[in-house]
Design a protein around this motif. Structure first.
Motif, PDB file in Angstrom:
ATOM      1  N   GLY A   5      41.863  39.716  54.116  1.00 37.01           N
ATOM      2  CA  GLY A   5      41.235  39.571  55.418  1.00 37.01           C
ATOM      3  C   GLY A   5      41.106  38.111  55.783  1.00 37.01           C
ATOM      4  N   LEU A   6      40.479  37.843  56.918  1.00 34.88           N
ATOM      5  CA  LEU A   6      40.290  36.475  57.368  1.00 34.88           C
ATOM      6  C   LEU A   6      39.457  35.669  56.391  1.00 34.88           C
ATOM      7  N   ASP A   7      38.564  36.345  55.665  1.00 34.62           N
ATOM      8  CA  ASP A   7      37.740  35.643  54.687  1.00 34.62           C
ATOM      9  C   ASP A   7      38.477  35.426  53.368  1.00 34.62           C
ATOM     10  N   ARG A   8      39.723  35.844  53.320  1.00 33.82           N
ATOM     11  CA  ARG A   8      40.625  35.635  52.190  1.00 33.82           C
ATOM     12  C   ARG A   8      40.276  36.460  50.965  1.00 33.82           C
ATOM     13  N   ALA A   9      39.364  37.385  51.076  1.00 33.40           N
ATOM     14  CA  ALA A   9      39.046  38.275  49.960  1.00 33.40           C
ATOM     15  C   ALA A   9      40.116  39.356  49.876  1.00 33.40           C
ATOM     16  N   TYR A  10      40.331  39.887  48.667  1.00 32.58           N
ATOM     17  CA  TYR A  10      41.270  40.993  48.490  1.00 32.58           C
ATOM     18  C   TYR A  10      40.590  42.308  48.837  1.00 32.58           C
ATOM     19  N   TYR A  11      41.253  43.113  49.611  1.00 35.18           N
ATOM     20  CA  TYR A  11      40.702  44.385  50.049  1.00 35.18           C
ATOM     21  C   TYR A  11      41.442  45.522  49.366  1.00 35.18           C
ATOM     22  N   THR A  17      46.493  55.014  44.359  1.00 35.75           N
ATOM     23  CA  THR A  17      46.818  54.698  42.966  1.00 35.75           C
ATOM     24  C   THR A  17      47.644  53.419  42.884  1.00 35.75           C
ATOM     25  N   GLN A  18      47.837  52.744  44.022  1.00 39.45           N
ATOM     26  CA  GLN A  18      48.686  51.557  44.036  1.00 39.45           C
ATOM     27  C   GLN A  18      48.038  50.327  44.651  1.00 39.45           C
ATOM     28  N   LYS A  19      46.800  50.398  45.069  1.00 37.50           N
ATOM     29  CA  LYS A  19      46.108  49.249  45.661  1.00 37.50           C
ATOM     30  C   LYS A  19      45.012  48.782  44.710  1.00 37.50           C
ATOM     31  N   TYR A  20      45.329  47.805  43.889  1.00 44.14           N
ATOM     32  CA  TYR A  20      44.414  47.274  42.893  1.00 44.14           C
ATOM     33  C   TYR A  20      44.947  45.913  42.479  1.00 44.14           C
ATOM     34  N   MET A  21      44.255  45.249  41.602  1.00 39.39           N
ATOM     35  CA  MET A  21      44.776  44.005  41.031  1.00 39.39           C
ATOM     36  C   MET A  21      44.364  43.947  39.570  1.00 39.39           C
ATOM     37  N   TYR A  22      45.073  43.121  38.825  1.00 39.58           N
ATOM     38  CA  TYR A  22      44.732  42.964  37.413  1.00 39.58           C
ATOM     39  C   TYR A  22      44.993  41.531  36.980  1.00 39.58           C
ATOM     40  N   ILE A  23      44.336  41.168  35.897  1.00 37.17           N
ATOM     41  CA  ILE A  23      44.540  39.873  35.252  1.00 37.17           C
ATOM     42  C   ILE A  23      44.965  40.162  33.827  1.00 37.17           C
ATOM     43  N   PRO A  24      46.126  39.659  33.396  1.00 35.06           N
ATOM     44  CA  PRO A  24      46.544  39.862  32.000  1.00 35.06           C
ATOM     45  C   PRO A  24      45.500  39.279  31.053  1.00 35.06           C
ATOM     46  N   SER A  25      45.262  39.966  29.951  1.00 32.16           N
ATOM     47  CA  SER A  25      44.194  39.519  29.052  1.00 32.16           C
ATOM     48  C   SER A  25      44.625  39.442  27.597  1.00 32.16           C
ATOM     49  N   PHE A 129      40.864  45.559  38.460  1.00 31.50           N
ATOM     50  CA  PHE A 129      39.871  45.544  39.528  1.00 31.50           C
ATOM     51  C   PHE A 129      40.310  46.528  40.605  1.00 31.50           C
ATOM     52  N   GLY A 130      39.445  47.474  40.930  1.00 33.18           N
ATOM     53  CA  GLY A 130      39.735  48.447  41.973  1.00 33.18           C
ATOM     54  C   GLY A 130      40.202  49.793  41.470  1.00 33.18           C
ATOM     55  N   GLN A 131      40.344  49.939  40.160  1.00 33.78           N
ATOM     56  CA  GLN A 131      40.799  51.206  39.575  1.00 33.78           C
ATOM     57  C   GLN A 131      40.231  51.362  38.172  1.00 33.78           C
ATOM     58  N   GLU A 132      40.230  52.589  37.692  1.00 31.12           N
ATOM     59  CA  GLU A 132      39.830  52.904  36.323  1.00 31.12           C
ATOM     60  C   GLU A 132      41.039  53.501  35.617  1.00 31.12           C
ATOM     61  N   GLN A 133      41.265  53.070  34.392  1.00 32.55           N
ATOM     62  CA  GLN A 133      42.440  53.517  33.632  1.00 32.55           C
ATOM     63  C   GLN A 133      42.140  54.818  32.892  1.00 32.55           C
ATOM     64  N   ASP A 134      43.053  55.760  32.981  1.00 36.77           N
ATOM     65  CA  ASP A 134      42.948  56.961  32.158  1.00 36.77           C
ATOM     66  C   ASP A 134      43.905  56.900  30.980  1.00 36.77           C
ATOM     67  N   GLN A 147      36.697  51.070  46.887  1.00 28.30           N
ATOM     68  CA  GLN A 147      36.948  50.676  48.267  1.00 28.30           C
ATOM     69  C   GLN A 147      36.067  49.481  48.577  1.00 28.30           C
ATOM     70  N   GLY A 148      36.707  48.351  48.921  1.00 26.37           N
ATOM     71  CA  GLY A 148      35.938  47.160  49.241  1.00 26.37           C
ATOM     72  C   GLY A 148      36.745  45.901  49.049  1.00 26.37           C
ATOM     73  N   LYS A 149      36.044  44.759  49.062  1.00 22.47           N
ATOM     74  CA  LYS A 149      36.675  43.451  48.963  1.00 22.47           C
ATOM     75  C   LYS A 149      36.232  42.744  47.685  1.00 22.47           C
ATOM     76  N   PHE A 150      37.173  42.034  47.078  1.00 17.97           N
ATOM     77  CA  PHE A 150      36.924  41.252  45.863  1.00 17.97           C
ATOM     78  C   PHE A 150      37.136  39.772  46.171  1.00 17.97           C
ATOM     79  N   ASP A 151      36.297  38.942  45.575  1.00 21.09           N
ATOM     80  CA  ASP A 151      36.450  37.496  45.763  1.00 21.09           C
ATOM     81  C   ASP A 151      35.931  36.765  44.528  1.00 21.09           C
ATOM     82  N   ASN A 152      36.413  35.560  44.340  1.00 25.93           N
ATOM     83  CA  ASN A 152      35.971  34.667  43.272  1.00 25.93           C
ATOM     84  C   ASN A 152      35.880  35.367  41.912  1.00 25.93           C
ATOM     85  N   ILE A 153      36.965  35.981  41.501  1.00 29.07           N
ATOM     86  CA  ILE A 153      37.023  36.646  40.201  1.00 29.07           C
ATOM     87  C   ILE A 153      37.293  35.597  39.122  1.00 29.07           C
TER      88      ILE A 153
END
Length: 176
Positions: A5-11, A17-25, A129-134, A147-153
């Motif tokens: 969005g305009l606030d640059r947060a991820y929505y 099942t395809q709208k999420y993000m992840y960070i390799p760990s 972020f945005g999903q739970e793994q089965d 459902q929502g926006k993520f920022d400053n992770i």
């Protein structure tokens, strides 16, 4: 991909099942750790905004906007970590390998603290972020999508101090 969005947060729109993000760990959970983020839920139904899987298929850590918390595959709370809907919530979850305590703060207030053991979490998945793994890094269900926006992770390979947590809440950065 994710919609910004305009606030640059991820929505994340939920019901996907395809709208999420992840960070390799890889190699991240060998000691204490911290996951910090801002989340603006537009629905607080039992949707998971944070998921880390451990060895096998259990949730090393899973947190929902309705307040559910799983640590090492065991449900720890049903609503203690409930977030405010249509508002920014600052979430900080830490584990101290030194003391064995895991702690969760919402908007800089401690909401949950429990001894979960000094043993490392041993998670083998990415941090989602945005999903739970089965299943490890997958098995997503649209009914579990946040459902929502993520920022400053931010991920830290140590349990941050109270001073550092305050800095993240107030200025969104930790000075080196």
């Amino acid at each position: 991909g994710l919609q910004g969005g305009l606030d640059r947060a991820y929505y994340t729109p939920g019901k996907s099942t395809q709208k999420y993000m992840y960070i390799p760990s890889a190699g991240f959970s060998g000691s204490g750790w911290t996951v910090a983020l801002w989340f603006y839920p537009t629905s607080i139904a039992s949707k998971y905004y944070l998921s880390i899987a451990g060895k096998g298929t259990y949730n090393a850590l899973a947190v929902s906007a309705s307040g559910r918390l799983y640590v090492r595959g065991i449900k720890k709370t049903n609503s203690t970590l409930k977030l405010a809907m249509n508002a920014w919530n600052h979430i900080v979850i830490t584990h101290s390998a030194k003391t064995g305590f895991a702690t969760a703060h919402i908007n800089n207030q401690e909401k949950w603290k429990n001894y979960v053991g000094k043993k490392t979490f041993g998670w083998t998945s990415h941090v989602w972020f945005g999903q739970e793994q089965d299943k490890l890094n997958g098995g997503f269900q649209s009914s579990q999508a946040a459902q929502g926006k993520f920022d400053n992770i931010a991920l830290y390979n140590y349990d941050i101090s109270d001073t550092e947590r305050d800095a993240l809440f107030n200025s969104k950065i930790i000075d080196p």
